[in-house]
Design a protein around this motif. Structure first.
Motif, short mmCIF file in Angstrom:
data_model
loop_
_atom_site.label_atom_id
_atom_site.label_comp_id
_atom_site.label_asym_id
_atom_site.label_seq_id
_atom_site.Cartn_x
_atom_site.Cartn_y
_atom_site.Cartn_z
N LYS A 245 -24.35 76.94 42.84
CA LYS A 245 -23.04 76.65 43.40
C LYS A 245 -23.11 75.53 44.43
O LYS A 245 -22.32 74.56 44.39
CB LYS A 245 -22.45 77.92 44.03
N HIS A 246 -24.05 75.62 45.37
CA HIS A 246 -24.20 74.59 46.39
C HIS A 246 -24.76 73.30 45.80
O HIS A 246 -24.42 72.20 46.27
CB HIS A 246 -25.12 75.10 47.50
N PHE A 247 -25.60 73.42 44.78
CA PHE A 247 -26.14 72.23 44.11
C PHE A 247 -25.01 71.43 43.48
O PHE A 247 -24.95 70.19 43.62
CB PHE A 247 -27.16 72.65 43.05
N LEU A 248 -24.11 72.11 42.77
CA LEU A 248 -22.99 71.42 42.14
C LEU A 248 -22.02 70.87 43.18
O LEU A 248 -21.43 69.80 42.99
CB LEU A 248 -22.27 72.37 41.19
N LYS A 249 -21.85 71.60 44.27
CA LYS A 249 -20.96 71.13 45.33
C LYS A 249 -21.47 69.82 45.92
O LYS A 249 -20.68 68.95 46.31
CB LYS A 249 -20.84 72.21 46.41
N ARG A 250 -22.79 69.68 45.96
CA ARG A 250 -23.37 68.48 46.57
C ARG A 250 -23.48 67.33 45.59
O ARG A 250 -23.27 66.17 45.95
CB ARG A 250 -24.76 68.82 47.12
N PHE A 251 -23.80 67.62 44.33
CA PHE A 251 -24.08 66.54 43.38
C PHE A 251 -23.03 66.39 42.29
O PHE A 251 -23.18 65.52 41.42
CB PHE A 251 -25.44 66.76 42.72
N SER A 252 -22.01 67.22 42.27
CA SER A 252 -20.99 67.11 41.23
C SER A 252 -20.32 65.73 41.27
O SER A 252 -19.86 65.28 42.32
CB SER A 252 -19.93 68.20 41.40
N GLY A 253 -20.29 65.08 40.12
CA GLY A 253 -19.71 63.74 40.02
C GLY A 253 -20.71 62.62 40.23
O GLY A 253 -20.42 61.47 39.86
N LYS B 71 -29.87 59.53 36.65
CA LYS B 71 -30.57 58.75 35.64
C LYS B 71 -31.43 59.70 34.80
O LYS B 71 -32.05 60.63 35.32
CB LYS B 71 -31.44 57.67 36.28
N ILE B 72 -31.44 59.45 33.50
CA ILE B 72 -32.15 60.33 32.58
C ILE B 72 -33.32 59.64 31.89
O ILE B 72 -33.97 60.23 31.04
CB ILE B 72 -31.19 60.90 31.52
N ASN B 73 -33.57 58.37 32.25
CA ASN B 73 -34.69 57.65 31.63
C ASN B 73 -35.97 57.97 32.39
O ASN B 73 -36.59 57.14 33.04
CB ASN B 73 -34.43 56.14 31.62
N THR B 74 -36.37 59.26 32.31
CA THR B 74 -37.58 59.74 32.95
C THR B 74 -38.52 60.30 31.89
O THR B 74 -38.13 60.52 30.74
CB THR B 74 -37.26 60.84 33.97
N SER C 77 -23.17 61.84 34.46
CA SER C 77 -22.51 62.48 35.60
C SER C 77 -22.89 63.95 35.65
O SER C 77 -22.84 64.66 34.64
CB SER C 77 -20.99 62.33 35.47
N MET C 78 -23.28 64.42 36.84
CA MET C 78 -23.64 65.83 37.00
C MET C 78 -22.39 66.69 37.01
O MET C 78 -21.39 66.37 37.67
CB MET C 78 -24.43 66.01 38.30
N SER C 79 -22.44 67.76 36.26
CA SER C 79 -21.32 68.70 36.18
C SER C 79 -21.89 70.09 35.88
O SER C 79 -23.09 70.25 35.67
CB SER C 79 -20.34 68.29 35.08
N ARG C 80 -21.02 71.07 35.86
CA ARG C 80 -21.47 72.42 35.55
C ARG C 80 -22.05 72.50 34.14
O ARG C 80 -23.07 73.17 33.92
CB ARG C 80 -20.29 73.41 35.69
N ASN D 240 -34.10 62.78 40.58
CA ASN D 240 -32.82 62.50 41.23
C ASN D 240 -32.61 63.25 42.54
O ASN D 240 -31.66 62.95 43.27
CB ASN D 240 -31.67 62.83 40.27
N THR D 241 -33.45 64.21 42.84
CA THR D 241 -33.23 65.03 44.04
C THR D 241 -34.42 65.09 44.98
O THR D 241 -34.28 65.63 46.08
CB THR D 241 -32.87 66.49 43.65
#
Length: 328
Positions: free
Chosen positions: A122-130, A134-137, A151-154, A222-223
């Motif tokens: 819940k807090h992770f999405l609240k901080r990073f939602s939207g 990057k996925i080229n890892t 874009s990060m979403s649920r 990313n984090t």
């Protein structure tokens, strides 16, 4: 020509792995001391891990403590299983699959740990939602620089979790299937024919492994800048090191043994001797990783409030709420 060549090979080199009692009878003084030291290393690793579990259980609340216990247990569990495989060569397939199934769960738990360090989903999405991740890892798309950011979403977080969780589920299921086939004589790691089962199951497990590592790498890349004060980089490095040593190193040694590069040494065939060398190396390496993980995970945590303190706090909160209601 082949008959003449086979006549020069020690019959023990063509036999199955020896029994534990046969191994003990063949040990000289140096080998006995080596086995004793490696066994002592694995026992110390397990004892340190159990002590660390008690410490974490007292200092952390659920579910974070469960996650850390799982992750920090990777090296001790692999060391213990390797010790069993060293003393009982016939059980190597079972001990290796047990270690790999445990580590498959650890892969998912590493992703969960990084999310829980932000306070949970819940807090992770609240901080990073939207925000755009990057996925080229590695290990899938490290060379694909043209991939767009996502874009990060649920829903995105759900797919990342599922990508890591599928390995834990499918790996365990395929390991059980492999053991069932092995007891019936249908699963043999040395059988590389197209009609063999191992040539189909093992590459599929390799694909599942790579697929599960990708979501974990996406979250970490990313984090990690927000979690450096929690030593997330060395923790992730230890997880990657366990992955390389338990998967890649073991595969390389098994290939060399199947190729005959690792010489036969009766009562061990070439393949059994390769497995023995792998188990011995694994015990030493996991012992060192256990010590490092102890330093990383056994740190100062805030003491959990006792049940009496929690009840007292709840009583004060209820009393304050009642006073406010009375004033109104």
């Amino acid at each position: 020509m082949e008959e003449a060549l086979n006549g020069t090979i020690d019959p023990a080199c063509l036999q199955e792995p020896p029994l534990a009692m046969d191994v003990i009878k063949q040990l000289n003084m140096f080998e006995f001391c080596l086995y004793f030291i490696l066994t002592l290393m694995s026992c110390i690793s397990l004892l340190l891990y159990l002590e660390q579990c008690v410490f974490i259980y007292k200092k952390l609340s659920y579910p974070k403590r469960t996650t850390i216990i799982w992750i920090s247990g990777a090296a001790p569990v692999i060391a213990t299983m390797s010790c069993f495989g060293m003393w009982i060569p016939k059980a190597v397939l079972i001990t290796d699959m047990t270690s790999n199934c445990y580590f498959a769960v650890v892969v998912y738990k590493v992703l969960v740990l990084m999310i829980e360090e932000f306070g949970g989903s819940k807090h992770f999405l609240k901080r990073f939602s939207g925000e755009h991740f990057k996925i080229n890892t590695g290990p899938c798309c490290c060379c694909c620089c043209c991939l767009p950011r996502v874009s990060m979403s649920r829903r995105m977080l759900f797919w990342l979790k599922l990508g890591a969780l599928q390995y834990a589920i499918l790996k365990t299921g395929l390991s059980v299937l492999s053991l069932v086939l092995w007891t019936n004589g249908n699963f043999d790691l040395s059988d590389l024919e197209i009609t063999g089962t191992s040539i189909w199951i093992n590459p599929f497990i390799g694909v599942l492994t790579i697929t599960s590592l990708w979501p974990v790498a996406i979250i970490f890349m990313n984090t990690n800048r927000f979690l450096r004060h929690l030593n997330i980089v060395p923790k992730y490095a230890m997880y990657q090191l366990v992955l390389i040593l338990s998967q890649l190193q073991t595969s390389i040694i098994n290939i060399l043994a199947l190729d005959g590069t690792i010489a036969c040494a009766p009562p061990f065939s070439s393949q059994a001797r390769g497995s023995l060398l792998s188990q011995q190396l694994m015990i030493m390496e996991m012992f060192i990783i256990t010590l490092v993980n102890r330093f990383l995970f056994r740190r100062t945590y805030d003491t959990l409030p006792s049940e009496a303190q929690e009840n007292n706090h709840n009583s004060k909160a209820d009393l304050q709420a009642a006073l406010v209601e009375h004033d109104v």
